[in-house]
Design a protein around this motif. Sequence first.
Motif, PDB file in Angstrom:
ATOM      1  N   GLU A  19      29.829  40.035  37.768  1.00 38.91           N
ATOM      2  CA  GLU A  19      30.219  39.108  38.824  1.00 38.91           C
ATOM      3  C   GLU A  19      31.728  39.218  38.998  1.00 38.91           C
ATOM      4  N   VAL A  20      32.187  39.494  40.224  1.00 39.00           N
ATOM      5  CA  VAL A  20      33.615  39.609  40.517  1.00 39.00           C
ATOM      6  C   VAL A  20      33.923  38.824  41.787  1.00 39.00           C
ATOM      7  N   GLU A  21      35.183  38.579  42.000  1.00 38.50           N
ATOM      8  CA  GLU A  21      35.593  37.845  43.186  1.00 38.50           C
ATOM      9  C   GLU A  21      35.349  38.687  44.437  1.00 38.50           C
ATOM     10  N   THR A  22      34.827  38.076  45.474  1.00 41.25           N
ATOM     11  CA  THR A  22      34.607  38.782  46.741  1.00 41.25           C
ATOM     12  C   THR A  22      35.948  39.148  47.353  1.00 41.25           C
ATOM     13  N   GLN A  24      38.859  40.354  50.152  1.00 45.44           N
ATOM     14  CA  GLN A  24      39.165  39.969  51.526  1.00 45.44           C
ATOM     15  C   GLN A  24      39.886  41.118  52.220  1.00 45.44           C
TER      16      GLN A  24
END
Length: 323
Positions: A19-22, A24
């Motif tokens: 799980e990683v940050e989406t 931008q």
Amino acid sequence: MRAIRIESVGGPEVLRLVEVETPQPGPGEILVRNQAIGLNFIDTYHRSGLYPVKLPSGLGMEGAGLVEAVGEGVTRFSAGDLTAYASGPIGAYAEFHVVKADRAVKPPAGVGADVAAAALLKGMTAEFLLRRCYPLKAGQTILVHAAAGGVGSILVQWAKAIGAIVIGTAGSEDKADRARALGADHVILYRNEDVAAKVREITGGAGVPVAYDSVGAATFEGTLASLARRGLFVSFGNASGPAPSVEPGRLSRMGSLFLTRPTLFDYVATVEELDESAQALFDVIAKGQVRIDIGQTFPLAEARRAHEALEGRETVGASLLVP
């Protein structure tokens, strides 16, 4: 978001679902919500370290989906557009991926995300190999290794649409049957037969003017010996390991041969080249001259199994990961 990451190079076991940050999009970039992700041999080269990457790293070069957001200055896409990309950056094995807007294309109506993700990298590779690396002409005889594989299956169909005579190779009877169904005029079982001898037999001793070899080490010598005088050896993959070095004098002694090791990214270096290559691919798909066969799909979480199948020669046609 969920994504595949590697912290060290090695076999399929180094792939990790995390799980990683989406991300931008920045200026000139778009954020793509992936609906389908292309599985390609180049991914295994990055994972194994054959093609070095900075670690830790994501994986994957190709995908298709909807534009989730656009960065500053982007006019090529709007949120909600279907888009496909195949020239990186690495990290397509994820639910979302940021790419440069001028490195992505808009598939035409009738081409969905699954076909676009299965077709773009392999199909544009076939396009430049047949139309620009060696401008193939009707009536010429060519050799295509791994004719039932991802790129090979497109090469066979496109070459037949041009009017060429295709000699394909395959590693099993099932794959040989598949190559014939795609249009190959002759199929050689390269594990059991002498490829060069069969090519000479088929061509009346002349050899072929061009040979396309994505297998690498295992087929190199047979490919070299299959070429006609002034023939071109197109080495574009390493499925069995890197091809060996060649002493230039050998090329002279074997008939003033040519050897090239091209990569797609040098043939779609500009946005104009990218659009033209993609359009040529989508045109032959629309005309029914090239059929994109998605042989297997894997959930993103099973990327390891997908790599094992690809490297184990268990796949046919294109393979997809589905987020």
